[in-house]
Design an enzyme around this catalytic site. Sequence first.
Site, PDB file in Angstrom:
ATOM      1  N   HIS A 248      55.222  24.200  22.937  1.00 14.40           N
ATOM      2  CA  HIS A 248      54.804  25.065  24.037  1.00 14.40           C
ATOM      3  C   HIS A 248      53.571  24.526  24.751  1.00 14.40           C
ATOM      4  CE1 HIS A 248      55.029  28.984  26.016  1.00 14.40           C
ATOM      5  NE2 HIS A 248      53.733  29.164  25.819  1.00 14.40           N
TER       6      HIS A 248
ATOM      7  N   ASP B 109      59.964  23.898  22.095  1.00 18.21           N
ATOM      8  CA  ASP B 109      59.448  25.257  22.281  1.00 18.21           C
ATOM      9  C   ASP B 109      60.599  26.247  22.332  1.00 18.21           C
ATOM     10  OD1 ASP B 109      57.842  27.470  22.939  1.00 18.21           O
ATOM     11  OD2 ASP B 109      58.007  27.043  25.084  1.00 18.21           O
TER      12      ASP B 109
ATOM     13  N   SER C 124      53.039  28.767  30.155  1.00 18.45           N
ATOM     14  CA  SER C 124      53.604  29.955  29.549  1.00 18.45           C
ATOM     15  C   SER C 124      53.780  31.059  30.610  1.00 18.45           C
ATOM     16  CB  SER C 124      52.714  30.415  28.387  1.00 18.45           C
ATOM     17  OG  SER C 124      53.339  31.410  27.631  1.00 18.45           O
TER      18      SER C 124
END
Length: 467
Positions: free
Chosen positions: A444, A392, A169
């Site tokens: 994600h 994601d 991330s």
Amino acid sequence: MFLLSLACLSLALCGVTWAAYDPDEVTGLPGMSFKPNYRQWSGYLKASPGKYLHYWFVTSQRDPVKDPVVLWLNGGPGCSSLDGFLSENGPFHVNDDGATLYQNEFSWNKVANMLYLESPAGVGYSYSDDGQYKTDDDEVADNNYLALQSFFAKFPNFTQNEFYIFGESYGGIYAPTLSLRVATGDAAKINFKGFAVGNGISCFALNDQSLIYFGYYHGLFGEQLWADLNSNCCKDGTCNFYNNSMKACVQLVGEAFSIVYESGLNEYALYLDCAGGARTTGSYHRTMLNLFQNYRKQWDAENAVSGGGVQTGSGPTLREVPPCINSTAQMTWLNRGDVRKALHIPDTLPPWDICSDDVGSRYVNKYRTVRDVYLKLLSLGVRALVYNGDTDMACNFLGDQWFVEQLNMKKTTSYQRWVFDNQIAGFYQQFGNITFLTVKGAGHMVPQWAPGPAFHMFQSFLSNTPY
């Protein structure tokens, strides 16, 4: 005494001296009913003066003497890497009861010594003496670098092991900026080989631009909105969804982004349900603080005038971050008094939370793109992997694919499939010493939602063998 002597002899024969690490060793954990075949330590690494970063280090189950050391960093900014440990790739996870643990079949410490660092100070159990947690990209990289030096000073037997950095991330900023410091710095004897970024933010412009295409081609926008976007944001076949100055375009892009992250969809995994049910009226607003920044000011201004929506200063409480993700079990377990004691956490520190509002709301982004950082690292021969779960939407695969392609490195393989357990696991392409790879059906948090393929990918990258 005889058994103790045999144990010491066994460790000596492996070439490892553990005595210096005893103060931080984790000798037992509440809720663990199985006997681990690895050793682990939890304590603090010194960063800049007054800042202490909490680490959790777990040795490889295969061969700790020879296997690589891998640093894992979750993003946010302001979210804890212990979430990665306890729900993604650590040796055990927490059951839903928040009291018991179970072994992770696809733990990454099966083949690597794993180091989890709660960074920056103010995240999880990391802290600063002065309680001030405003920071930025460069300061975080500097403090992580100092913490690494502290780690290898504490564990000198691992300085010759190959060393890798993985970030997820906002780790898309953390990992390459730290990697550049390691690759060019004066830290003695760090045998740095490469870094990897999973569903990372690599370029804000490309992430925003690509999300419009991702949303439309995944059926999230109707034909009318798509036609309006093309009419107001595109000219001569070129579309600008990122920083278009036309008010009509800005409003339409804002509408599209709101469908993605304000309609109740699970932004982190499009095809998974939202834990707790669909949420509306801006529950994502605070968690997306560092994304879609070009449009946030206008949305906030319009909401302030109309009295609608959720403004930057409001939004979900800390325990609602990130939305659609259920971290109750990890929070319950990590905040038990006996767990804190086992992990050597000072009694004076506040409860653990998955993300820190103090850090995230004050964080200053200094890199709108890390393109130059990548180019410097690749020119030094550092190996890199950019991988994305392809469902994601927070950091979608298309933006990262464009990012890698626009580095203009020479293609060394065609775009091709890779296989796990006799099934297509995704696709990848190599450009010299950097690889772009997708993980089919994952969101994600790739190791959480595709643990088997993620473990295969991890092994292949470390061993530099075909996927």
